[in-house]
Design a protein around this motif. Structure first.
Motif, PDB file in Angstrom:
ATOM      1  N   LYS A  62       0.827  -1.214   0.000  1.00 41.93           N
ATOM      2  CA  LYS A  62       0.000   0.000   0.000  1.00 41.93           C
ATOM      3  C   LYS A  62       0.858   1.259   0.000  1.00 41.93           C
ATOM      4  O   LYS A  62       0.608   2.195  -0.762  1.00 41.93           O
ATOM      5  CB  LYS A  62      -0.914  -0.003   1.223  1.00 41.93           C
ATOM      6  N   GLN A  63       1.883   1.277   0.858  1.00 46.50           N
ATOM      7  CA  GLN A  63       2.735   2.460   0.936  1.00 46.50           C
ATOM      8  C   GLN A  63       3.493   2.680  -0.362  1.00 46.50           C
ATOM      9  O   GLN A  63       3.693   3.824  -0.797  1.00 46.50           O
ATOM     10  CB  GLN A  63       3.707   2.342   2.113  1.00 46.50           C
ATOM     11  N   GLY A  70       2.119   9.511  -5.357  1.00 50.47           N
ATOM     12  CA  GLY A  70       2.653  10.796  -4.918  1.00 50.47           C
ATOM     13  C   GLY A  70       3.624  11.381  -5.929  1.00 50.47           C
ATOM     14  O   GLY A  70       3.601  12.585  -6.198  1.00 50.47           O
ATOM     15  N   ILE A  71       4.476  10.534  -6.505  1.00 44.89           N
ATOM     16  CA  ILE A  71       5.433  11.013  -7.511  1.00 44.89           C
ATOM     17  C   ILE A  71       4.697  11.527  -8.747  1.00 44.89           C
ATOM     18  O   ILE A  71       5.070  12.553  -9.333  1.00 44.89           O
ATOM     19  CB  ILE A  71       6.418   9.889  -7.885  1.00 44.89           C
ATOM     20  N   CYS A  77       1.963  18.610 -10.498  1.00 39.62           N
ATOM     21  CA  CYS A  77       1.950  19.933  -9.844  1.00 39.62           C
ATOM     22  C   CYS A  77       3.180  20.762 -10.213  1.00 39.62           C
ATOM     23  O   CYS A  77       3.107  21.986 -10.264  1.00 39.62           O
ATOM     24  CB  CYS A  77       1.879  19.762  -8.326  1.00 39.62           C
ATOM     25  N   ALA A  78       4.296  20.095 -10.483  1.00 42.28           N
ATOM     26  CA  ALA A  78       5.522  20.816 -10.850  1.00 42.28           C
ATOM     27  C   ALA A  78       5.425  21.428 -12.240  1.00 42.28           C
ATOM     28  O   ALA A  78       6.164  22.365 -12.552  1.00 42.28           O
ATOM     29  CB  ALA A  78       6.721  19.881 -10.769  1.00 42.28           C
ATOM     30  N   LEU A 371       0.019  12.075  -0.588  1.00 45.48           N
ATOM     31  CA  LEU A 371      -0.429  12.818  -1.764  1.00 45.48           C
ATOM     32  C   LEU A 371      -0.324  14.325  -1.540  1.00 45.48           C
ATOM     33  O   LEU A 371       0.124  15.064  -2.421  1.00 45.48           O
ATOM     34  CB  LEU A 371      -1.867  12.430  -2.109  1.00 45.48           C
ATOM     35  N   VAL A 372      -0.727  14.789  -0.358  1.00 47.04           N
ATOM     36  CA  VAL A 372      -0.693  16.229  -0.073  1.00 47.04           C
ATOM     37  C   VAL A 372       0.747  16.724   0.045  1.00 47.04           C
ATOM     38  O   VAL A 372       1.093  17.786  -0.484  1.00 47.04           O
ATOM     39  CB  VAL A 372      -1.489  16.550   1.215  1.00 47.04           C
ATOM     40  N   LEU A 373       1.592  15.964   0.740  1.00 49.28           N
ATOM     41  CA  LEU A 373       3.003  16.346   0.860  1.00 49.28           C
ATOM     42  C   LEU A 373       3.672  16.397  -0.515  1.00 49.28           C
ATOM     43  O   LEU A 373       4.435  17.318  -0.820  1.00 49.28           O
ATOM     44  CB  LEU A 373       3.738  15.358   1.760  1.00 49.28           C
ATOM     45  N   SER A 374       3.369  15.406  -1.359  1.00 50.27           N
ATOM     46  CA  SER A 374       3.956  15.361  -2.701  1.00 50.27           C
ATOM     47  C   SER A 374       3.470  16.524  -3.553  1.00 50.27           C
ATOM     48  O   SER A 374       4.253  17.148  -4.287  1.00 50.27           O
ATOM     49  CB  SER A 374       3.610  14.032  -3.380  1.00 50.27           C
TER      50      SER A 374
END
Length: 402
Positions: A62-63, A70-71, A77-78, A371-374
């Motif tokens: 899962k992680q 996330g990547i 977003c980048a 997801l939010v941190l990424s």
């Protein structure tokens, strides 16, 4: 016969074009922390999974999926134009969506450890308070920038009404109750307001005075017996005297101390933790740094903290360098988000703060958090890319990591 020219795929073309400008001070620590997180989630959860008759690799898989997702989010977003985050449509729908999610948590949320913080959609669990952190950063950065563009201080402008909406959302978070989530979001708001309309006297009073008043207030209340019962109150009592409540509310903190003590400087070795064998609850989330300290020792914990410090310092540096108030506020808000979340988790593990259920960035298990941190790191990389492009346009020398 004319040949029909195919329109270029702007998404892939943009990613390829921007790749040269990517900020390695952000990307490299991010990837290393994600990999360490996968290893530590597996190490801290495998034994408990086997004891409960589950698959040892369940949380590992899962992680790993969360990290890959996330990547992908980070890359998007980048490369997504920053101006689109400021459109009326984006802000309107994100505000409505955030409000509906927080309301749904209060009505339909799943209670875990005395708090309703999760929405279940079959195999998918969402923690709206995590998304609220990034929402506040983007929403308030836009409102504050528009106020300054009109020549007004934010707190004296018509845009100050956005703070009212923010505090309504904070009350909804506190009503779950999620003390840690509310405190992190409040910290983000305070730092962004101070960065936009700074008043040093008020800043010192607010940042230093308020926590001291709360701390001594709770101490006086507990000593005089004014507080009793209740899950949250028990956490404060355990924080004040963990060994006096070692068989009850203080057991988490006491076992965290044992884990840290066992680890020493170099640790007992990866996978050899004793405290993860049923002594520490949530060994793969809230107390994963206690397990990390036991297995990797002080050296391992310091390495993780240094990697996070690089990311946070780079965020602050980009905020200082930027000529755009909007970008500066996003950088400061993101740095506050990472700093306070790290401080709350480490503070809880060390007994410096009451246990608030806050996860450790990139290391703790969790999809919403990852997801939010990424996404946040991706937006900061986006800002770094824009700054590097601006340097080339004005003829300054460019270095990919500067």
């Amino acid at each position: 016969m004319k040949k029909i020219k195919r329109r270029p795929r702007h998404g892939l073309a943009t990613i390829k074009k921007n790749f040269h400008y990517w900020d390695y001070y952000l990307m490299v620590p991010y990837l290393i922390l994600c990999l360490i997180g996968i290893v530590m989630v597996y190490s801290s959860s495998a034994a408990i999974q086997m004891q409960n008759g589950g698959t040892p690799q369940a949380y590992l898989i899962k992680q790993s999926i969360y990290v890959v997702m996330g990547i992908i989010v980070l890359i998007f977003c980048a490369n997504y134009p920053l101006k689109h985050y400021r459109t009326t449509r984006f802000l309107k729908y994100s505000t409505i969506g955030m409000g509906l999610l927080l309301l749904a948590v209060l009505v339909l949320g799943k209670a875990v450890n005395g708090a309703k913080g999760w929405l279940n959609f079959g195999p998918i669990n969402i923690q709206p308070v995590e998304f609220c952190k990034l929402y506040f950063i983007l929403y308030l950065a836009d409102r504050m920038t528009k106020a300054r563009q009109e020549g007004h201080h934010f707190l004296m402008s018509s845009y100050r009404g956005s703070l009212g909406l923010a505090f309504i959302y904070l009350l909804m978070i506190a009503a779950q109750p999620d003390t840690g989530g509310a405190a992190i979001n409040l910290s983000i708001i305070i730092v962004m307001v101070l960065a936009c309309d700074i008043r040093w006297g008020k800043a010192i009073t607010l940042v230093i005075g308020a926590p001291l008043v709360l701390y001594f207030g709770f101490q006086i209340a507990i000593i005089n017996g004014w507080l009793h019962g209740g899950y949250r109150v028990q956490r404060f009592i355990a924080f004040m005297n963990p060994f006096g409540n070692a068989n009850g509310s203080g057991s988490q903190l006491v076992n965290s101390y044992y884990a840290i003590s066992n680890g020493g400087i170099f640790g007992v070795g990866l996978g050899n933790s004793v405290q993860k064998m049923g002594y520490l609850p949530e060994p793969n989330t809230d107390f994963i740094m206690a397990i990390t300290s036991e297995e990797l020792g002080l050296v391992g914990v310091c390495a993780i903290l240094i990697l996070l410090l690089v990311i946070i310092c780079r965020m602050i540096q980009l905020g200082v360098k930027s000529s755009s108030l909007y970008q500066t506020l996003i950088c400061y808000g993101a740095a506050t988000f990472f700093t306070i979340e790290t401080f709350f988790n480490i503070g809880g593990v060390l007994g410096l703060l009451p246990i608030t259920g806050v996860t450790f960035p990139f290391i703790s298990y969790g999809g919403s958090s990852m997801l939010v941190l990424s996404a946040t790191v991706g937006i900061i990389i986006n800002i770094s890319i824009q700054q590097n492009k601006d340097q080339i346009e004005i003829g300054e020398p460019f270095l990919p990591t500067d």
